[in-house]
Scaffold this motif. Sequence first.
Motif, PDB file in Angstrom:
ATOM      1  N   SER A  13     -20.522  76.277  52.065  1.00  0.00           N
ATOM      2  CA  SER A  13     -20.640  75.645  53.381  1.00  0.00           C
ATOM      3  C   SER A  13     -20.423  76.660  54.502  1.00  0.00           C
ATOM      4  O   SER A  13     -19.534  77.504  54.433  1.00  0.00           O
ATOM      5  CB  SER A  13     -19.595  74.537  53.485  1.00  0.00           C
ATOM      6  N   ARG A  14     -21.222  76.527  55.559  1.00  0.00           N
ATOM      7  CA  ARG A  14     -21.053  77.430  56.704  1.00  0.00           C
ATOM      8  C   ARG A  14     -19.694  77.226  57.376  1.00  0.00           C
ATOM      9  O   ARG A  14     -19.111  78.170  57.911  1.00  0.00           O
ATOM     10  CB  ARG A  14     -22.197  77.270  57.697  1.00  0.00           C
ATOM     11  N   VAL A  15     -19.163  75.998  57.322  1.00  0.00           N
ATOM     12  CA  VAL A  15     -17.853  75.731  57.910  1.00  0.00           C
ATOM     13  C   VAL A  15     -16.770  76.458  57.114  1.00  0.00           C
ATOM     14  O   VAL A  15     -15.896  77.110  57.685  1.00  0.00           O
ATOM     15  CB  VAL A  15     -17.556  74.217  57.988  1.00  0.00           C
ATOM     16  N   ARG A  16     -16.846  76.397  55.799  1.00  0.00           N
ATOM     17  CA  ARG A  16     -15.853  77.090  54.970  1.00  0.00           C
ATOM     18  C   ARG A  16     -15.970  78.600  55.117  1.00  0.00           C
ATOM     19  O   ARG A  16     -14.959  79.310  55.138  1.00  0.00           O
ATOM     20  CB  ARG A  16     -15.991  76.673  53.508  1.00  0.00           C
ATOM     21  N   LEU A  17     -17.197  79.102  55.207  1.00  0.00           N
ATOM     22  CA  LEU A  17     -17.388  80.537  55.465  1.00  0.00           C
ATOM     23  C   LEU A  17     -16.739  80.916  56.790  1.00  0.00           C
ATOM     24  O   LEU A  17     -16.091  81.955  56.910  1.00  0.00           O
ATOM     25  CB  LEU A  17     -18.875  80.886  55.502  1.00  0.00           C
ATOM     26  N   GLY A  18     -16.920  80.062  57.788  1.00  0.00           N
ATOM     27  CA  GLY A  18     -16.328  80.307  59.098  1.00  0.00           C
ATOM     28  C   GLY A  18     -14.804  80.298  59.056  1.00  0.00           C
ATOM     29  O   GLY A  18     -14.155  81.190  59.615  1.00  0.00           O
ATOM     30  N   ALA A  46     -11.168  69.169  59.307  1.00  0.00           N
ATOM     31  CA  ALA A  46     -10.111  68.630  58.444  1.00  0.00           C
ATOM     32  C   ALA A  46     -10.570  68.536  56.991  1.00  0.00           C
ATOM     33  O   ALA A  46      -9.841  68.929  56.075  1.00  0.00           O
ATOM     34  CB  ALA A  46      -9.662  67.262  58.953  1.00  0.00           C
ATOM     35  N   SER A  47     -11.778  68.047  56.749  1.00  0.00           N
ATOM     36  CA  SER A  47     -12.233  67.877  55.368  1.00  0.00           C
ATOM     37  C   SER A  47     -12.469  69.225  54.678  1.00  0.00           C
ATOM     38  O   SER A  47     -12.090  69.406  53.521  1.00  0.00           O
ATOM     39  CB  SER A  47     -13.483  67.004  55.298  1.00  0.00           C
ATOM     40  N   HIS A  48     -13.056  70.178  55.382  1.00  0.00           N
ATOM     41  CA  HIS A  48     -13.306  71.484  54.768  1.00  0.00           C
ATOM     42  C   HIS A  48     -12.010  72.270  54.562  1.00  0.00           C
ATOM     43  O   HIS A  48     -11.844  72.941  53.542  1.00  0.00           O
ATOM     44  CB  HIS A  48     -14.303  72.287  55.600  1.00  0.00           C
ATOM     45  N   SER A  49     -11.090  72.172  55.502  1.00  0.00           N
ATOM     46  CA  SER A  49      -9.824  72.885  55.331  1.00  0.00           C
ATOM     47  C   SER A  49      -9.010  72.268  54.194  1.00  0.00           C
ATOM     48  O   SER A  49      -8.366  72.992  53.429  1.00  0.00           O
ATOM     49  CB  SER A  49      -9.019  72.916  56.633  1.00  0.00           C
ATOM     50  N   THR A  50      -9.076  70.962  54.042  1.00  0.00           N
ATOM     51  CA  THR A  50      -8.379  70.307  52.931  1.00  0.00           C
ATOM     52  C   THR A  50      -8.944  70.756  51.593  1.00  0.00           C
ATOM     53  O   THR A  50      -8.199  71.000  50.636  1.00  0.00           O
ATOM     54  CB  THR A  50      -8.462  68.775  53.070  1.00  0.00           C
ATOM     55  N   ALA A  51     -10.261  70.905  51.513  1.00  0.00           N
ATOM     56  CA  ALA A  51     -10.895  71.372  50.277  1.00  0.00           C
ATOM     57  C   ALA A  51     -10.448  72.799  49.945  1.00  0.00           C
ATOM     58  O   ALA A  51     -10.161  73.114  48.783  1.00  0.00           O
ATOM     59  CB  ALA A  51     -12.409  71.308  50.400  1.00  0.00           C
ATOM     60  N   TYR A  57      -6.742  78.370  48.647  1.00  0.00           N
ATOM     61  CA  TYR A  57      -7.325  79.485  49.373  1.00  0.00           C
ATOM     62  C   TYR A  57      -6.729  79.616  50.768  1.00  0.00           C
ATOM     63  O   TYR A  57      -6.736  80.691  51.350  1.00  0.00           O
ATOM     64  CB  TYR A  57      -8.842  79.342  49.483  1.00  0.00           C
ATOM     65  N   ILE A  58      -6.244  78.495  51.303  1.00  0.00           N
ATOM     66  CA  ILE A  58      -5.564  78.529  52.600  1.00  0.00           C
ATOM     67  C   ILE A  58      -4.293  77.700  52.527  1.00  0.00           C
ATOM     68  O   ILE A  58      -4.139  76.844  51.661  1.00  0.00           O
ATOM     69  CB  ILE A  58      -6.462  78.022  53.756  1.00  0.00           C
ATOM     70  N   GLU A  59      -3.407  77.985  53.452  1.00  0.00           N
ATOM     71  CA  GLU A  59      -2.174  77.202  53.614  1.00  0.00           C
ATOM     72  C   GLU A  59      -2.315  76.422  54.917  1.00  0.00           C
ATOM     73  O   GLU A  59      -2.791  76.957  55.917  1.00  0.00           O
ATOM     74  CB  GLU A  59      -0.980  78.157  53.696  1.00  0.00           C
ATOM     75  N   ILE A  60      -1.938  75.153  54.877  1.00  0.00           N
ATOM     76  CA  ILE A  60      -1.967  74.319  56.075  1.00  0.00           C
ATOM     77  C   ILE A  60      -0.536  73.948  56.430  1.00  0.00           C
ATOM     78  O   ILE A  60       0.203  73.430  55.592  1.00  0.00           O
ATOM     79  CB  ILE A  60      -2.814  73.043  55.866  1.00  0.00           C
ATOM     80  N   LYS A  61      -0.158  74.264  57.671  1.00  0.00           N
ATOM     81  CA  LYS A  61       1.193  73.962  58.134  1.00  0.00           C
ATOM     82  C   LYS A  61       1.095  72.903  59.221  1.00  0.00           C
ATOM     83  O   LYS A  61       0.359  73.058  60.190  1.00  0.00           O
ATOM     84  CB  LYS A  61       1.847  75.231  58.685  1.00  0.00           C
ATOM     85  N   LYS A  62       1.823  71.809  59.024  1.00  0.00           N
ATOM     86  CA  LYS A  62       1.871  70.735  60.016  1.00  0.00           C
ATOM     87  C   LYS A  62       3.286  70.666  60.564  1.00  0.00           C
ATOM     88  O   LYS A  62       4.239  70.597  59.801  1.00  0.00           O
ATOM     89  CB  LYS A  62       1.470  69.401  59.392  1.00  0.00           C
TER      90      LYS A  62
END
Length: 98
Positions: A13-18, A46-51, A57-62
């Motif tokens: 996905s271009r969003v995930r590449l971004g 939100a959906s691509h970052s969750t995937a 591959y990434i860490e999400i901090k809330k």
Amino acid sequence: MSIISGLNKEFESRVRLGIMSVLMVNDWVDFTEMKNMLQVTDGNLASHSTALEKHEYIEIKKEFVGKKPRTSYKITLLGKQAFQAHLAFLEKMLKIES
């Protein structure tokens, strides 16, 4: 075996590449900044970052800043390695085709 078998499907996905590209050169990036850079909707980001988080591959901090919620993203070591391998394979494919 297909010539494209070395590509990581999670980065199609271009969003995930971004997302991955932005995080390769930045430490932590907050939701609003990422959304503005990629020019995507809240739900799309939100959906691509969750995937990507699901694959570690990434860490999400809330967190809360005052009374406002803030979401931030950071690439993990695994994410950095996977993305570098993906890019290296793309470069290899370009050399094959040249």
